[in-house]
Enzyme design. Structure first.
Site, PDB file in Angstrom:
ATOM      1  N   HIS A   1       1.026  -1.280   0.204  1.00 23.78           N
ATOM      2  CA  HIS A   1      -0.017  -0.050   0.007  1.00 23.78           C
ATOM      3  C   HIS A   1       0.828   1.057  -0.091  1.00 23.78           C
ATOM      4  O   HIS A   1       0.561   2.262  -0.483  1.00 23.78           O
ATOM      5  CB  HIS A   1      -0.914  -0.116   1.266  1.00 23.78           C
ATOM      6  CG  HIS A   1      -0.314  -0.655   2.494  1.00 23.78           C
ATOM      7  ND1 HIS A   1      -0.201  -1.694   2.930  1.00 23.78           N
ATOM      8  CD2 HIS A   1      -0.116   0.210   3.501  1.00 23.78           C
ATOM      9  CE1 HIS A   1       0.310  -1.937   3.925  1.00 23.78           C
ATOM     10  NE2 HIS A   1       0.412  -0.822   4.420  1.00 23.78           N
TER      11      HIS A   1
ATOM     12  N   HIS B   1     -23.100  -1.888  17.047  1.00 24.92           N
ATOM     13  CA  HIS B   1     -22.938  -2.901  18.295  1.00 24.92           C
ATOM     14  C   HIS B   1     -23.876  -4.310  17.824  1.00 24.92           C
ATOM     15  O   HIS B   1     -24.929  -4.492  17.302  1.00 24.92           O
ATOM     16  CB  HIS B   1     -23.635  -2.425  19.599  1.00 24.92           C
ATOM     17  CG  HIS B   1     -23.782  -3.506  20.711  1.00 24.92           C
ATOM     18  ND1 HIS B   1     -22.549  -3.827  21.436  1.00 24.92           N
ATOM     19  CD2 HIS B   1     -24.789  -4.367  21.058  1.00 24.92           C
ATOM     20  CE1 HIS B   1     -22.815  -4.625  22.215  1.00 24.92           C
ATOM     21  NE2 HIS B   1     -24.179  -5.218  22.114  1.00 24.92           N
TER      22      HIS B   1
HETATM   23  C1  LIG Z   1       5.714 -13.317   1.138  1.00 29.72           C
HETATM   24  C2  LIG Z   1       5.286 -11.912   1.170  1.00 29.72           C
HETATM   25  C3  LIG Z   1       4.240 -11.325   1.730  1.00 29.72           C
HETATM   26  C4  LIG Z   1       4.054 -10.039   1.637  1.00 29.72           C
HETATM   27  N1  LIG Z   1       2.782  -9.486   2.308  1.00 29.72           N
HETATM   28  C5  LIG Z   1       2.678  -8.373   2.258  1.00 29.72           C
HETATM   29  C6  LIG Z   1       1.290  -7.702   2.965  1.00 29.72           C
HETATM   30  O1  LIG Z   1       0.390  -8.787   3.480  1.00 29.72           O
HETATM   31  N2  LIG Z   1       0.958  -6.587   2.900  1.00 29.72           N
HETATM   32  C7  LIG Z   1       1.918  -5.487   2.238  1.00 29.72           C
HETATM   33  O2  LIG Z   1       1.603  -4.329   2.169  1.00 29.72           O
HETATM   34  N3  LIG Z   1       2.998  -6.310   1.668  1.00 29.72           N
HETATM   35  C8  LIG Z   1       3.485  -7.335   1.728  1.00 29.72           C
HETATM   36  N4  LIG Z   1       4.465  -7.836   1.012  1.00 29.72           N
HETATM   37  C9  LIG Z   1       5.460  -6.695   0.453  1.00 29.72           C
HETATM   38  C10 LIG Z   1       4.913  -6.362  -1.026  1.00 29.72           C
HETATM   39  O3  LIG Z   1       4.848  -7.374  -1.640  1.00 29.72           O
HETATM   40  C11 LIG Z   1       5.964  -5.373  -1.614  1.00 29.72           C
HETATM   41  O4  LIG Z   1       5.844  -4.360  -0.684  1.00 29.72           O
HETATM   42  C12 LIG Z   1       5.362  -4.806  -2.944  1.00 29.72           C
HETATM   43  O5  LIG Z   1       4.960  -5.912  -3.627  1.00 29.72           O
HETATM   44  C13 LIG Z   1       6.260  -3.799  -3.453  1.00 29.72           C
HETATM   45  O6  LIG Z   1       5.654  -3.420  -4.538  1.00 29.72           O
HETATM   46  P1  LIG Z   1       6.622  -2.508  -5.774  1.00 29.72           P
HETATM   47  O7  LIG Z   1       5.463  -2.315  -6.816  1.00 29.72           O
HETATM   48  O8  LIG Z   1       7.371  -1.477  -5.462  1.00 29.72           O
HETATM   49  O9  LIG Z   1       7.542  -3.805  -6.433  1.00 29.72           O
HETATM   50  P2  LIG Z   1       7.144  -5.255  -6.741  1.00 29.72           P
HETATM   51  O10 LIG Z   1       5.942  -5.967  -6.332  1.00 29.72           O
HETATM   52  O11 LIG Z   1       8.219  -6.227  -6.226  1.00 29.72           O
HETATM   53  O12 LIG Z   1       7.034  -5.277  -8.361  1.00 29.72           O
HETATM   54  C14 LIG Z   1       8.068  -5.128  -9.069  1.00 29.72           C
HETATM   55  C15 LIG Z   1       8.093  -5.642 -10.553  1.00 29.72           C
HETATM   56  O13 LIG Z   1       9.055  -4.940 -11.293  1.00 29.72           O
HETATM   57  C16 LIG Z   1       9.413  -6.147 -12.294  1.00 29.72           C
HETATM   58  N5  LIG Z   1      10.581  -5.850 -12.646  1.00 29.72           N
HETATM   59  C17 LIG Z   1      11.819  -5.797 -12.057  1.00 29.72           C
HETATM   60  N6  LIG Z   1      12.764  -5.271 -12.782  1.00 29.72           N
HETATM   61  C18 LIG Z   1      12.460  -5.315 -14.078  1.00 29.72           C
HETATM   62  C19 LIG Z   1      12.783  -4.637 -15.158  1.00 29.72           C
HETATM   63  N7  LIG Z   1      13.979  -4.225 -15.410  1.00 29.72           N
HETATM   64  N8  LIG Z   1      12.227  -4.751 -16.110  1.00 29.72           N
HETATM   65  C20 LIG Z   1      10.745  -4.906 -16.264  1.00 29.72           C
HETATM   66  N9  LIG Z   1      10.136  -5.373 -15.131  1.00 29.72           N
HETATM   67  C21 LIG Z   1      10.975  -5.376 -14.056  1.00 29.72           C
HETATM   68  C22 LIG Z   1       9.383  -7.533 -11.427  1.00 29.72           C
HETATM   69  O14 LIG Z   1       9.494  -8.638 -12.237  1.00 29.72           O
HETATM   70  C23 LIG Z   1       8.228  -7.078 -10.632  1.00 29.72           C
HETATM   71  O15 LIG Z   1       6.975  -7.490 -11.105  1.00 29.72           O
HETATM   72  C24 LIG Z   1       4.643  -9.229   1.130  1.00 29.72           C
HETATM   73  C25 LIG Z   1       6.037  -9.649   0.338  1.00 29.72           C
HETATM   74  C26 LIG Z   1       6.306 -10.894   0.485  1.00 29.72           C
HETATM   75  C27 LIG Z   1       7.380 -11.600  -0.293  1.00 29.72           C
END
Ligand SMILES: Cc1cc2nc3c(=O)[nH]c(=O)nc-3n(C[C@H](O)[C@H](O)[C@H](O)COP(=O)(O)OP(=O)(O)OC[C@H]3O[C@@H](n4cnc5c(N)ncnc54)[C@H](O)[C@@H]3O)c2cc1C
Length: 467
Positions: free
Chosen positions: A323, A446
């Protein structure tokens, strides 16, 4: 071949990237979103928040059926069907990831599959299944997220020595599982496998679990998980591991004194955090500054030191939460469009989805003490909440911290049933700069769990009714 200009190319389709792309398109920016995997949704939808919560919900049903139904007068014989549980989880993921594709079509965001590399300001080269393309764009938004961190001396084999991704797909329930790291991911995945029958022991380098969250609430969660059978070894870590046959031999090290011993388990889950992911992105090569932890550095507009290149989400500083990434994505593109996009960092909730759940927002008692702020604290136990009692949920409490002088709410820490949902009320109240009295004077239906939040707000002024 260089392609038609875009207003914005987002690299990464996680919750930060896909939400930013949709908001940008809503604001009239011609937007493409580059994703290296053939499925949209990033860590959160594919191997993070969503599959972990699907397994937490399924395993919670299993645990309830085994241990909780009898008290409700329900007799059941229960058997685990792990392949079906996993297939359900996969379907939840598939439905949601294809939902992102639907939202892209609806909002006219162009998905571009392949690995994106910044080759200069305004130029992103995408090496995809159908060859390389270069996208020309006014702005680039880096949303490449994070990857699981590793521990020195421990190599993943993705079968017995695993990180979170593989812990979501284990083919059978381990007899004994060691988890390194008592943060959200370690405790959540540890809970899943414990509920399904594994003996789970958690090693944590710090002297407490869920470091960074309210200490007393963390202690209550530890006690509750211990009652469920999870064991904790604090001030302890793993310094080596090797696979021998179908066992993992783990070298366990005590923080104080450095004594080591060997422990065996079927699966070792290393859950020691995540690292920003910029490999192959070309950001550093075009001059984008990274900090000492490899995070992309940005200013208050989420712009890097290179004009026209922006970054949000796990790849920049701040809590690694979906989020947070989403809201940064929205704020960043709104600012690009000349709107006053804004994210109130002190109001970002943080949840550990164990049962009971632990959810917090804002300051902990320790934060307030460090900042020299005098706080008034109100607590209310779920034991005294009618709905929790009806549900058979006796554990946990709501704790609200307010500024002792102004009564402004500074933080809340909820351990209990559906704490993840309950924390939203306090986060919203904090966004609106509400006082504890504002919350206490709001009418709550409630019997509901949120009444416990209201009672804790009343307790700030020492006038809780039901305790
Ligand atoms: C097991 C687990 C449980 C979690 N549970 C929660 C939860 O309950 N609540 C919560 O808030 N957070 C949770 N998280 C954390 C959450 O998943 C991350 O904070 C969130 O996904 C971050 O989002 P983002 O968009 O920054 O990056 P990401 O979701 O990591 O997405 C990045 C994307 O960029 C792509 N990418 C990277 N480099 C390149 C490139 N050079 N070219 C093209 N594409 C690329 C990747 O393939 C990926 O699809 C959890 C994480 C894990 C591992």
């Amino acid at each position: 071949m260089a392609e038609a200009s875009y207003d914005l190319v987002v690299i990464g389709s996680g919750p930060g990237g896909y939400v930013a792309a949709i908001r940008a398109a809503q604001l009239g920016l011609k937007t493409a979103c580059v994703e290296k995997y053939p499925i949209l949704g990033g860590t959160c939808l594919n191997v993070g928040c969503i599959p972990s919560k699907a397994l937490l919900d399924s395993s919670e049903h299993f645990a309830l059926a085994r241990h909780g139904f009898a008290a409700h007068g329900i007799k059941a014989q229960v058997e685990l069907d792990l392949p079906t549980m996993m297939a359900r989880k996969d379907k939840v993921v598939k439905d949601l990831t294809s939902g992102v594709g639907f939202l892209f079509r609806k909002n006219k965001v162009e998905p571009v599959f392949g690995t994106g590399r910044i080759v200069g300001p305004g130029k992103v080269e995408v090496a995809g299944p159908e060859g390389a393309r270069t996208l020309e764009t006014k702005r680039i938004l880096i949303a490449t997220g994070s990857k699981p961190a590793a521990l020195k001396g421990i190599a993943y084999d993705d079968r017995r020595i695993v990180h979170s991704t593989h812990a979501l797909t284990l083919p059978e329930v381990p007899k004994r599982m060691l988890v390194v790291g008592a943060g959200a991911i370690g405790l959540e995945l540890g809970s899943v496998w414990m509920r399904l029958g594994a003996q789970v022991e958690v090693l944590e380098f710090m002297d407490r679990i869920v470091p960074g969250m309210d200490k007393k609430s963390g202690l209550l969660l530890q006690r509750s998980l211990e009652k469920q059978g999870m064991k904790f070894h604090l001030k302890t870590s793993a310094s080596g591991a090797r696979v021998e046959g179908d066992q993992v031999v783990v070298t366990v090290t005590e923080k104080e004194g450095g004594a080591t011993r060997e422990e065996t388990c079927d699966v070792l889950l290393v859950a020691v955090g995540r690292r920003p992911y910029t490999e192959g992105l070309g950001a550093a090569e075009v001059g984008v500054k990274l900090d000492e932890r490899g995070r992309v550095m940005v200013d208050e507009h989420y712009q890097t030191n290179v004009e026209g290149i922006f970054a949000i989400g796990d790849v920049i500083q701040g809590p690694m939460l979906a989020h947070k990434a989403e809201e940064e994505g929205i704020a960043a593109v709104e600012r690009m469009a000349g709107l006053p996009g804004h994210l109130e960092y002190r109001c970002i909730p943080n949840v550990v989805y164990t049962w009971p759940e632990l959810a917090s927002v804002g300051m902990s008692e320790e934060d307030a003490a460090n900042d020299g702020i005098e706080v008034a604290i109100g607590t209310f136990p779920f034991l005294a909440n009618g709905r929790a009692k009806a549900m058979g949920e006796r554990e946990g409490q709501v704790k609200i911290l307010a500024d002792a002088k102004t009564d402004r709410i500074l933080g809340a820490h909820i351990l209990g049933p559906r704490a993840s949902d309950l924390i939203a009320e306090v986060a919203t109240a904090m966004e609106l700069n509400a006082s504890a009295e504002d919350l206490a004077r709001s009418v709550h239906a409630h019997p509901t769990l949120p009444e416990a939040v209201r009672e804790a707000a009343l307790a700030v002024a020492k006038r809780a009714i039901h305790v």
